[in-house]
Design a protein around this motif. Structure first.
Motif, short mmCIF file in Angstrom:
data_model
loop_
_atom_site.label_atom_id
_atom_site.label_comp_id
_atom_site.label_asym_id
_atom_site.label_seq_id
_atom_site.Cartn_x
_atom_site.Cartn_y
_atom_site.Cartn_z
N HIS A 62 40.56 51.29 50.74
CA HIS A 62 39.34 52.03 50.44
C HIS A 62 38.57 51.43 49.27
O HIS A 62 37.45 51.85 48.98
CB HIS A 62 39.68 53.50 50.13
CG HIS A 62 40.51 53.68 48.89
ND1 HIS A 62 41.83 53.30 48.82
CD2 HIS A 62 40.20 54.18 47.65
CE1 HIS A 62 42.31 53.59 47.62
NE2 HIS A 62 41.34 54.12 46.89
N ARG A 63 39.16 50.43 48.61
CA ARG A 63 38.50 49.82 47.45
C ARG A 63 37.97 48.44 47.82
O ARG A 63 38.54 47.74 48.67
CB ARG A 63 39.48 49.70 46.28
CG ARG A 63 39.96 51.06 45.77
CD ARG A 63 40.93 50.88 44.62
NE ARG A 63 40.32 50.21 43.49
CZ ARG A 63 40.32 50.68 42.25
NH1 ARG A 63 40.87 51.85 41.98
NH2 ARG A 63 39.77 49.99 41.27
N ASP A 64 36.91 48.04 47.17
CA ASP A 64 36.32 46.73 47.40
C ASP A 64 36.81 45.69 46.41
O ASP A 64 36.79 44.49 46.71
CB ASP A 64 34.78 46.81 47.30
CG ASP A 64 34.18 47.67 48.39
OD1 ASP A 64 34.72 47.66 49.51
OD2 ASP A 64 33.19 48.38 48.11
N ASP A 65 37.27 46.13 45.23
CA ASP A 65 37.63 45.19 44.18
C ASP A 65 39.11 44.85 44.17
O ASP A 65 39.51 43.71 44.38
CB ASP A 65 37.19 45.74 42.81
CG ASP A 65 37.68 47.18 42.58
OD1 ASP A 65 38.22 47.79 43.54
OD2 ASP A 65 37.54 47.68 41.45
N VAL A 66 39.94 45.84 43.96
CA VAL A 66 41.38 45.65 43.84
C VAL A 66 42.05 46.35 45.01
O VAL A 66 42.06 47.57 45.10
CB VAL A 66 41.90 46.22 42.50
CG1 VAL A 66 43.41 46.07 42.42
CG2 VAL A 66 41.23 45.51 41.33
N ARG A 67 42.65 45.55 45.90
CA ARG A 67 43.22 46.13 47.14
C ARG A 67 44.73 46.04 47.20
O ARG A 67 45.37 46.84 47.88
CB ARG A 67 42.60 45.43 48.35
CG ARG A 67 41.12 45.74 48.52
CD ARG A 67 40.43 44.75 49.44
NE ARG A 67 40.99 44.68 50.79
CZ ARG A 67 40.64 45.47 51.79
NH1 ARG A 67 39.74 46.43 51.60
NH2 ARG A 67 41.17 45.31 52.99
N PHE A 68 45.32 45.07 46.51
CA PHE A 68 46.77 44.90 46.50
C PHE A 68 47.23 44.86 45.05
O PHE A 68 46.88 43.93 44.31
CB PHE A 68 47.15 43.61 47.24
CG PHE A 68 48.60 43.20 47.12
CD1 PHE A 68 49.63 44.13 47.13
CD2 PHE A 68 48.95 41.86 47.00
CE1 PHE A 68 50.96 43.75 47.02
CE2 PHE A 68 50.26 41.46 46.89
CZ PHE A 68 51.27 42.41 46.89
N VAL A 69 47.99 45.88 44.65
CA VAL A 69 48.43 46.02 43.27
C VAL A 69 49.95 46.09 43.22
O VAL A 69 50.57 46.79 44.03
CB VAL A 69 47.84 47.31 42.63
CG1 VAL A 69 48.31 47.46 41.19
CG2 VAL A 69 46.32 47.29 42.71
N LEU A 70 50.54 45.37 42.27
CA LEU A 70 51.98 45.43 42.06
C LEU A 70 52.28 45.98 40.67
O LEU A 70 51.66 45.57 39.68
CB LEU A 70 52.62 44.04 42.20
CG LEU A 70 52.87 43.53 43.61
CD1 LEU A 70 53.31 42.07 43.59
CD2 LEU A 70 53.91 44.39 44.34
#
Length: 435
Positions: A62-70
């Motif tokens: 749903h985000r355009d900037d940060v899509r995969f976060v660890l």
């Protein structure tokens, strides 16, 4: 990492506007302050390739900037002295393709903000006790604000159906790894048959198998290796492996390796300890082999795992009638389940990152059709013992049959035109089992 990025893209497409929270596996205590060797959560690994415990991955389509976060354990020299190298936040971005990475300790204060704006939250409830309260709290806060903000995640859903549907169909790179696991596993079975002789312990044969796994660079066995001589083979999950192998008995070996990236082999072979089948052993072995070969031959696109099972079952039941171990009409015996004291399990399972891999076998009333890229085991067997009662109307088992347990298992990939037997290098003909 390109492969993992492609998998994430497919997962994003399945999620739609929902955000997913997928935790890594934790370390698990074996006893006192000693832990089991770490084994990553297969879903987490499939999407990230990150092989450290305790991490949490967020997938935010749903985000355009940060899509995969660890969220990961940070670099910390003292911890690394005791427990080994960590990639840390910088490595999570540079080496594993995360758009952003944070220390794991920051998950409680950052999670809600990352989930804001998602149409739903995909999270497996009941499996991750340290993460679940944080997800529920973040969701609850959204619901509390909904009357004022006008938006909130509409529901908490399980990511399993979406992700496991992707995992069921293996990509070319996965099939290559499964071929490698099959190769190593098949070689180990061939070695085991060469060294087996009367007087060896089951555990000595197990040692030969698992030594080969390690020498070939595998992590080790994919599951508890079964080396079951004589009547022990009639215990399906026998892993004690503490008996002495006796002349005149069969030995059933169910063993496969797990590779460094968790892809698995799973093979079963059964052969005479002393090198020659008795008449009863040969009759049952040839029957199981015929059932297994017919079932393997049936694997093709458009067929089903249920159909593979049915193919093997019909051969087994018809053969048992011919041998006098069952009486009656084949169709009736199958419908009544009158064979289940001799054959009590299904003929196979999906295979991949898990030995009993994920993926549905049926959707409602419809069995899932086989497609190219699916991989399943084919493993009919017969187990003749007094452990289960003989159904009413069926003949008592003569003593000459008792204590014979036989299973034959191969790993089979569905191809565009049929199938590929990944474990064909492990021999199984009647003549090959004798010496």
């Amino acid at each position: 990492m390109t492969i993992f990025a492609q998998r994430r893209s497919r997962f994003f497409a399945e999620l739609g506007g929902a955000a997913a929270v997928i935790p890594a596996a934790p370390m698990v205590v074996h006893h006192a302050d000693c832990e089991y060797p770490f084994r990553q959560n297969s879903d987490f690994w499939y999407l990230t390739g990150f092989d450290e415990p305790g991490a949490v991955a967020l997938f935010l389509p749903h985000r355009d900037d940060v899509r995969f976060v660890l969220f990961v354990e940070p670099k910390e020299p003292t911890a690394e002295v005791w427990n080994g190298f960590r990639w840390g936040c910088q490595g999570a971005v540079a080496e594993f393709g995360a758009d952003m990475a944070h220390p794991l300790a920051e998950l409680p204060q950052r999670l809600a903000e990352y989930l804001k704006g998602a149409e739903g939250i995909a999270f497996r409830v009941g499996r991750h006790p340290s993460v679940e309260p944080l997800v529920l709290q973040a969701w609850g806060e959204q619901l509390d604000r909904a009357p004022r903000s006008g938006s909130a995640a509409l529901g908490l859903v399980a990511p399993c159906p979406l992700l496991h549907g992707l995992r069921l169909r293996k990509g070319p790179e996965e099939l290559e790894r499964l071929r490698e696991a099959a190769r190593i596993s098949a070689e180990a079975h061939e070695l085991a048959r060469q060294v087996t002789r009367p007087g060896l312990s089951e555990r000595q044969v197990q040692a030969v198998i698992e030594q080969h796994f390690l020498e070939q660079g595998a992590r080790g066995p994919a599951y508890g290796s079964i080396v079951a001589g004589g009547d022990n083979a009639c215990v399906l999950h026998y892993t004690a492996n503490g008996s002495t192998l006796r002349d005149g008995d069969l030995v059933l070996i169910d063993a496969g390796c797990s590779l460094s990236d968790y892809y698995n082999g799973d093979i079963t072979r059964t052969f005479p300890v002393g090198g020659r089948f008795s008449a009863e052993q040969r009759a049952l072995y040839e029957l199981v082999l015929a059932a297994q070969e017919a079932a393997v031959a049936s694997v093709a696109p458009g067929f089903t795992a249920e159909g593979v099972h049915g193919t093997a079952l019909r051969v087994l039941v018809a053969g048992l009638v011919d041998l006098g171990l069952l009486v009656g009409d084949v169709d009736g015996l199958i419908e009544q389940g009158a064979y289940r004291h001799l054959y009590m399990h299904r003929t196979g399972h999906w295979l991949g990152l898990d030995v009993h891999d994920v993926g549905a076998y049926r959707l409602g009333e419809h069995h899932v059709e086989l497609e190219a890229g699916m991989v399943l085991t084919v493993e009919p067997g017969l187990y003749v013992s007094d452990r289960l009662p003989v159904p009413e109307g069926q003949p008592a088992i003569d003593g000459r049959w008792k204590g014979i347990g036989i299973r034959i298992e191969d790993d089979v990939a569905v191809t565009d035109r049929g199938h590929e037997n990944l474990t064909a290098a492990a021999l199984k003909t009647t003549s090959a089992m004798e010496r």
